[in-house]
Enzyme design. Sequence first.
Site, PDB file in Angstrom:
ATOM      1  N   ASN A  45     -38.192   5.162 -23.078  1.00 46.60           N
ATOM      2  CA  ASN A  45     -37.240   6.182 -23.547  1.00 46.60           C
ATOM      3  C   ASN A  45     -37.892   7.554 -23.705  1.00 46.60           C
ATOM      4  OD1 ASN A  45     -35.099   4.323 -23.772  1.00 46.60           O
ATOM      5  ND2 ASN A  45     -35.843   3.652 -25.773  1.00 46.60           N
ATOM      6  N   HIS A 131     -25.744  -0.153 -32.553  1.00 49.00           N
ATOM      7  CA  HIS A 131     -27.095  -0.705 -32.638  1.00 49.00           C
ATOM      8  C   HIS A 131     -27.203  -1.739 -33.771  1.00 49.00           C
ATOM      9  CE1 HIS A 131     -31.520  -0.647 -33.278  1.00 49.00           C
ATOM     10  NE2 HIS A 131     -31.544  -0.417 -31.966  1.00 49.00           N
ATOM     11  N   GLU A 177     -22.048   5.952 -31.804  1.00 52.51           N
ATOM     12  CA  GLU A 177     -23.249   6.575 -31.242  1.00 52.51           C
ATOM     13  C   GLU A 177     -22.821   7.593 -30.195  1.00 52.51           C
ATOM     14  OE1 GLU A 177     -26.048   3.643 -29.857  1.00 52.51           O
ATOM     15  OE2 GLU A 177     -25.561   2.261 -31.496  1.00 52.51           O
ATOM     16  N   SER A 181     -27.369   2.975 -25.869  1.00 48.28           N
ATOM     17  CA  SER A 181     -28.641   2.772 -25.171  1.00 48.28           C
ATOM     18  C   SER A 181     -28.590   1.724 -24.081  1.00 48.28           C
ATOM     19  CB  SER A 181     -29.727   2.410 -26.176  1.00 48.28           C
ATOM     20  OG  SER A 181     -29.445   1.166 -26.791  1.00 48.28           O
ATOM     21  N   ASP A 206     -24.853   8.176 -34.640  1.00 45.15           N
ATOM     22  CA  ASP A 206     -26.234   7.921 -34.233  1.00 45.15           C
ATOM     23  C   ASP A 206     -26.495   8.684 -32.938  1.00 45.15           C
ATOM     24  OD1 ASP A 206     -28.623   6.928 -33.254  1.00 45.15           O
ATOM     25  OD2 ASP A 206     -28.233   4.867 -33.886  1.00 45.15           O
ATOM     26  N   HIS A 209     -30.398   8.573 -28.885  1.00 48.76           N
ATOM     27  CA  HIS A 209     -30.687   8.683 -27.451  1.00 48.76           C
ATOM     28  C   HIS A 209     -30.165   9.983 -26.844  1.00 48.76           C
ATOM     29  CE1 HIS A 209     -32.361   4.635 -26.732  1.00 48.76           C
ATOM     30  NE2 HIS A 209     -31.608   4.292 -27.771  1.00 48.76           N
ATOM     31  N   LYS A 237     -38.060   9.043 -28.860  1.00 47.63           N
ATOM     32  CA  LYS A 237     -37.442   9.036 -27.525  1.00 47.63           C
ATOM     33  C   LYS A 237     -37.696  10.383 -26.859  1.00 47.63           C
ATOM     34  CE  LYS A 237     -34.368   5.389 -29.014  1.00 47.63           C
ATOM     35  NZ  LYS A 237     -35.093   5.130 -30.277  1.00 47.63           N
TER      36      LYS A 237
END
Length: 386
Positions: A45, A131, A177, A181, A206, A209, A237
Amino acid sequence: MTVPPTRRRRLRTWAPSLDGEGLHSVIATEADAEAGPALMDLASNDYLGLSHHPQLIAAAEAELQRSGVGAGGSRLVTGSRPVHDRLETALARWLQRDRVFLFPSGFQANLAAVLALANRHTTVLADRLIHHSLLVGVQASGAQLKRFAHNDLHALHQQLQACRSQRQDARLVVISESLFSMEGTSPDVPALAALCRNYGASLLLDEAHALGVLGFEGRGLGLGLEGITMISGTFGKAFGSGGAFLACDQEQADALLQTSGAFRYTTALAPPLAAAALAALDLLKGHPCWGSDLVKQSNRWRNRLEAQGWSRPAGIGPILPLLVGGDQPTLEYQQRLEAAGVLTVAIRPPTVPEGTARLRLVLHHRQSDEALDALVNTLGHGDLRS
């Protein structure tokens, strides 16, 4: 516990290549073991390739000399260092939030976020694919959990409506999110925030990413939106360092400081990691097009894979999931790519739903065309596999 052979996890160890652009598989317990050939990294990542950037390394080394390896205490005892304050202040300004708090890990930050917003009197409405750390937080809070279909704001709207019709003063929290991911997908964040605002629900977003890559100047998809109560993010990341943070308004910040066990009862983020994250933030500010460049590059890769007969990977960001379906065929693709010098990882249930095993391709800033050629030549024609 019996785990089918195709789902057994195996811990592997990797040594970065000298140029920092590849990874060697090594056997860590054998000091003199010869490392395997360097593989092109389509798995980590480290989206912007900052983990080996000289400015991050120099900042971490300088902080190491000033502050030592670890903080030696929690933030409320003796663990706070000037670099923590500088990073929190700079990050809060960049994200246009009142306050930021640092955490040693993203899992810990997400636990703290959920526990700050929810309790046993709360109903949490969560995207079905959030997640694991967020789900653990909901479980720990004692809140009632309702899940809605992935990125389906119509379904969320219906659930919010039902909750409010049952009880006008119900305490509601929505969790989603900005870049998933394993799916590579994003919700319509402005619409999500507006929906939460209309129904008086707190929203935890979130952005682990997305930060550094998506949104205006890589500042995430929640930048400047009303209706987002708290943002979580990580430095492990796109920032190329380690640790995590929560960003919120002053009222929530006061609540976190006074009540969050996840913040109070843990050793503070290692100062060299904070210094590296601060250096990464400076680089992001100085190169605001890095994220959009990576999105454009990701689009080219999606076009090429689609032209090769593979179903177009969902989303627009650097995570390109290639759906294969079965566990064994996905593992065979991973092994075939590795033999061709390309490192990617087969993602299987329970990480993803049954029947949706996939190769999780991760594109990095300025990834070479050589990597794309090696990938498509090895994968072969996809026959619109999905």
